[in-house]
Design a protein around this motif. Sequence first.
Motif, mmCIF file in Angstrom:
data_model
loop_
_atom_site.group_PDB
_atom_site.id
_atom_site.type_symbol
_atom_site.label_atom_id
_atom_site.label_comp_id
_atom_site.label_asym_id
_atom_site.label_seq_id
_atom_site.Cartn_x
_atom_site.Cartn_y
_atom_site.Cartn_z
ATOM 1 N N ILE A 175 22.675 5.862 -20.070
ATOM 2 C CA ILE A 175 22.358 6.625 -21.281
ATOM 3 C C ILE A 175 23.534 6.600 -22.262
ATOM 4 O O ILE A 175 23.343 6.410 -23.462
ATOM 5 N N VAL A 234 23.457 5.361 -25.965
ATOM 6 C CA VAL A 234 23.903 6.265 -27.034
ATOM 7 C C VAL A 234 24.983 5.586 -27.866
ATOM 8 O O VAL A 234 24.972 5.611 -29.103
ATOM 9 N N ILE A 281 23.270 4.822 -31.274
ATOM 10 C CA ILE A 281 23.532 5.971 -32.153
ATOM 11 C C ILE A 281 24.946 5.921 -32.726
ATOM 12 O O ILE A 281 25.132 5.863 -33.940
ATOM 13 N N LEU A 333 29.898 6.401 -35.762
ATOM 14 C CA LEU A 333 30.438 7.668 -35.262
ATOM 15 C C LEU A 333 31.258 7.459 -33.998
ATOM 16 O O LEU A 333 31.251 8.281 -33.082
ATOM 17 N N TYR A 365 34.125 7.875 -33.221
ATOM 18 C CA TYR A 365 35.104 8.923 -32.873
ATOM 19 C C TYR A 365 34.459 10.103 -32.149
ATOM 20 O O TYR A 365 35.138 10.966 -31.618
ATOM 21 N N LEU A 366 33.130 10.148 -32.144
ATOM 22 C CA LEU A 366 32.444 11.242 -31.437
ATOM 23 C C LEU A 366 32.104 10.868 -30.000
ATOM 24 O O LEU A 366 31.398 11.596 -29.308
ATOM 25 N N ILE A 421 32.780 13.500 -27.025
ATOM 26 C CA ILE A 421 31.955 14.714 -27.025
ATOM 27 C C ILE A 421 30.493 14.368 -26.792
ATOM 28 O O ILE A 421 29.765 15.082 -26.073
ATOM 29 N N ALA A 422 30.058 13.233 -27.338
ATOM 30 C CA ALA A 422 28.667 12.832 -27.134
ATOM 31 C C ALA A 422 28.423 12.521 -25.665
ATOM 32 O O ALA A 422 27.394 12.907 -25.095
ATOM 33 N N LEU A 462 28.192 15.606 -23.630
ATOM 34 C CA LEU A 462 26.876 16.206 -23.852
ATOM 35 C C LEU A 462 25.838 15.564 -22.935
ATOM 36 O O LEU A 462 25.058 16.244 -22.264
ATOM 37 N N VAL A 463 25.865 14.240 -22.897
ATOM 38 C CA VAL A 463 24.920 13.500 -22.055
ATOM 39 C C VAL A 463 25.103 13.897 -20.591
ATOM 40 O O VAL A 463 24.143 14.230 -19.882
ATOM 41 N N ALA A 474 23.946 17.502 -19.771
ATOM 42 C CA ALA A 474 22.496 17.611 -19.698
ATOM 43 C C ALA A 474 21.972 16.988 -18.411
ATOM 44 O O ALA A 474 21.115 17.550 -17.723
ATOM 45 N N GLN A 522 22.666 19.189 -15.378
ATOM 46 C CA GLN A 522 21.703 20.291 -15.357
ATOM 47 C C GLN A 522 20.383 19.824 -14.753
ATOM 48 O O GLN A 522 19.785 20.502 -13.916
ATOM 49 N N PHE A 523 19.989 18.653 -15.183
ATOM 50 C CA PHE A 523 18.725 18.103 -14.713
ATOM 51 C C PHE A 523 18.779 17.848 -13.207
ATOM 52 O O PHE A 523 17.886 18.248 -12.457
ATOM 53 N N MET A 527 18.576 21.002 -11.205
ATOM 54 C CA MET A 527 17.205 21.509 -11.068
ATOM 55 C C MET A 527 16.436 20.741 -10.012
ATOM 56 O O MET A 527 15.742 21.321 -9.170
ATOM 57 N N VAL A 528 16.576 19.411 -10.066
ATOM 58 C CA VAL A 528 15.824 18.583 -9.127
ATOM 59 C C VAL A 528 16.253 18.887 -7.695
ATOM 60 O O VAL A 528 15.414 19.072 -6.802
ATOM 61 N N LEU A 579 26.205 12.818 -41.109
ATOM 62 C CA LEU A 579 25.882 11.908 -40.000
ATOM 63 C C LEU A 579 26.264 12.465 -38.628
ATOM 64 O O LEU A 579 25.427 12.492 -37.717
ATOM 65 N N PRO A 580 27.523 12.874 -38.447
ATOM 66 C CA PRO A 580 27.857 13.423 -37.125
ATOM 67 C C PRO A 580 27.029 14.640 -36.759
ATOM 68 O O PRO A 580 26.600 14.785 -35.612
ATOM 69 N N LEU A 584 24.910 14.209 -33.399
ATOM 70 C CA LEU A 584 25.135 15.071 -32.232
ATOM 71 C C LEU A 584 24.039 16.118 -32.103
ATOM 72 O O LEU A 584 23.545 16.401 -31.008
ATOM 73 N N LEU A 601 20.980 14.540 -30.674
ATOM 74 C CA LEU A 601 21.153 14.340 -29.234
ATOM 75 C C LEU A 601 20.945 15.647 -28.474
ATOM 76 O O LEU A 601 20.212 15.710 -27.492
ATOM 77 N N PHE A 621 18.102 16.459 -25.658
ATOM 78 C CA PHE A 621 18.455 16.879 -24.300
ATOM 79 C C PHE A 621 17.937 18.282 -24.001
ATOM 80 O O PHE A 621 17.437 18.561 -22.914
ATOM 81 N N LEU A 634 15.497 19.281 -21.049
ATOM 82 C CA LEU A 634 15.867 20.242 -20.010
ATOM 83 C C LEU A 634 14.869 21.389 -19.941
ATOM 84 O O LEU A 634 14.520 21.864 -18.863
ATOM 85 N N ALA A 649 12.006 20.156 -18.088
ATOM 86 C CA ALA A 649 12.342 19.991 -16.667
ATOM 87 C C ALA A 649 12.441 21.341 -15.964
ATOM 88 O O ALA A 649 12.035 21.482 -14.814
ATOM 89 N N SER A 650 12.982 22.330 -16.674
ATOM 90 C CA SER A 650 13.172 23.630 -16.022
ATOM 91 C C SER A 650 11.832 24.261 -15.669
ATOM 92 O O SER A 650 11.732 25.039 -14.723
ATOM 93 N N PHE A 701 10.417 21.912 -12.717
ATOM 94 C CA PHE A 701 11.123 22.065 -11.442
ATOM 95 C C PHE A 701 11.483 23.522 -11.159
ATOM 96 O O PHE A 701 12.431 23.799 -10.452
ATOM 97 N N VAL A 723 12.099 26.929 -9.708
ATOM 98 C CA VAL A 723 12.157 27.400 -8.324
ATOM 99 C C VAL A 723 11.979 28.906 -8.345
ATOM 100 O O VAL A 723 12.610 29.600 -9.134
#
Lengths: 193, 327
Positions: free
Chosen positions: A57, A61, A65, A71, A73-74, A77-78, A81-82, A85, A88-89, A92-93, B8-9, B13, B16, B20, B24, B27-28, B31, B33
Motif C-alpha cells: 500500500i 501511495v 499519490i 508530495l 516530503y509527506l 507521515i503518509a 497513517l497507512v 490504519a 487497527q484492521f 480487529m481481525v 495538495l497536501p 493526506l 488518505l 482509511f 476501518l 471493518a469494525s 469484525f 466482537v
Amino acid sequence: MSASGLFIIFVSALLVNNFVLSRFLGICPFLGVSKQVETAAGMGMAVTFVMTLASIITYLVQIFILDTMGLGYLQTIAFILVIAALVQFVEMVIQKTSPTLYQALGVYLPLITTNCAVLGVALLNIQSEFNLIETIVNAIGASLGFSLAIILFAGIRERLEIADVPAVFKGFPIALITASLMSIAFLGFTGLV
Amino acid sequence: MDLNTLLLPVAGLGGLGLVFGAGLAYASQKFAVEVDPRVEAIRDVLPGANCGGCGYPGCDGFANAVAAGNAPVTGCPVGGADCAKNIAEIMGVEAGDAAKKVARVICSGDTKNCKEKFDYFGIQDCKAAAMVSGGSKSCAYGCLGLGTCVNACQFDAIEITDGRIARIIPERCTACGKCIEVCPKSVIHFVPFEQDVIVDCNNEEVGKVVRQKCNVGCIACQICVKACPFDAMEFSNNLAKINYEKCTNCMICAEKCPTKAIYADFEKRRKAEIIEENCIGCTICKKQCPVDAIEGELKQVHKILEDKCIGCGACEVKCPKKTIKMK
C-alpha cells in the motif's frame, strides 16, 4: 528483473540485512513478545501480514499519490497513517478470529503501529527504488526475517527459563546478552550477497 | 504563494485518512466482537490510575479479571469501599466490608532517636544506601529516610520528616503497595486505617542491643503483653506485635511502654458513657471493665469514672440494654 535478482533481494532482507539482528529495527516486540515460541510465532505472523500489506500500500501511495502530486516530503507521515490504519484492521481481525492470540499479544499488537521495522521496510523499498514485485519480495523477506529472529529468540528464552542463570543476569539481562550473541551470529551472513 | 502547495497536501493526506477511516469503520462493524458489557461498566467505576496495586496490569486487566470471576470485587485497593460497592452492584454480588487499610512506616527512629553508624554521602536513594553495609542507621531494621518510597508513591501520600524518616499520610494512602515493594528495608507494612495504636518498631534484636542503638525501639520487655487486657499483644522474635483483630485501641500498651515504641494518638482515645435512664444496674459492664472504671451497685444506675476509662469498648459490647456509648 530476473528470478535470481529477486532471490538475492529475498535472502538479503531475510538474513544478511535481518531487520532485527543487523539493522536493529523492531527491538521492542523482539524483546517484549519473545517469552514463548507460540506467541512469538503469532507476533511474527501479524508483523509479516502488516509488513507485506503495508509495503504494497505504501508503494502504491508513493507512486500514485505522493509522486504524482509532488508530495514526496509527506512520505513519512503518509506511511505512518497507512501502517496505523492497517494495524487497527489487523487488530480487529485477530480479536475476532483468535481471542487467545489477541490476549497473548496484548499491548504489543497495537504497538506494531510504532514498530520501526514496518516503517523501515516501507521507506527502504522506496529508497532502493524497487518496483512492485521487488517491494513485495523485499517485504516478505524482511518480515520473515523478523519472524525467524523472534521465534529463534523465543526458543532460546524458553530454555533460558529453566537454565541455571546467575541471579544478577536473570530475566532481561540474559535476554539482552542472548540477543547480542544472535546478532553477532547473523553478522556471519555479511558478504553473502 | 501558490495555493496548490497548501491544498495538495491537505487534500492528499486528508483523502488518505478519509479512505482509511471509512475502511476501518466498515471493518469494525464486520469484525465486531461482543465484549462483556460488565467489563466496560467496571472499568468506568475504577479509579483509572493504572497503578497495578491489584496485581493486574492496569485497570483494564482488573476489570477483565473481575468480569471473568478471577478477581474479587474488593480487589481494587485504591478505590476502597465505594469502588468495591459499585463493582459489586455491577456483578450482582455483596461486597462485604473489607476494612480499609493503609501503609505505615513502622519506625520512629529519626535522627534524634536512632544513632548513625557513619555519614552517608552516596546516591540519595534508600536502595543504594542499603547496599553500603545495610545503610547508615545503626539499626538494621529502621527507615533510611532517603525517599525511595516517596518517589514510588503515585498519590503524594509520603513525606520525609525533619528527622529524616518517611511518614505516610493515612488520608491520602490508597494501599496500592508500591512503597512496600520498593522499600529495601521492608519497613512499611499495611495497618488498618482505623487502628490508633501501632508498635512502631521492627527490630528483632534483644533489648540490650536495641537500647544502645535507638531510644524508641522495642526492647522486648513484654510489659505491653502483660498489660493488654484483651490478649491482643503478641510477642515473637524479641518484638511485640499487635493482633489488630483483637485490639480495641485502648492504648494501655502505649501508656505502659517504657521506650514509647508503641505509637498511640491519645487525643483519639474514646470514653464510655452510660445513658442513665436505660441502665438497669445489671453490673455486667462493671464486671467486664478491665480497669475498674465503672462503679455502681446492683439495680442502681452505674457510673463511668472518666479518668480511669481507657475507651476499650468492652462494656459497650456486653451491655444487654445497649445503653453504653463510646464517644
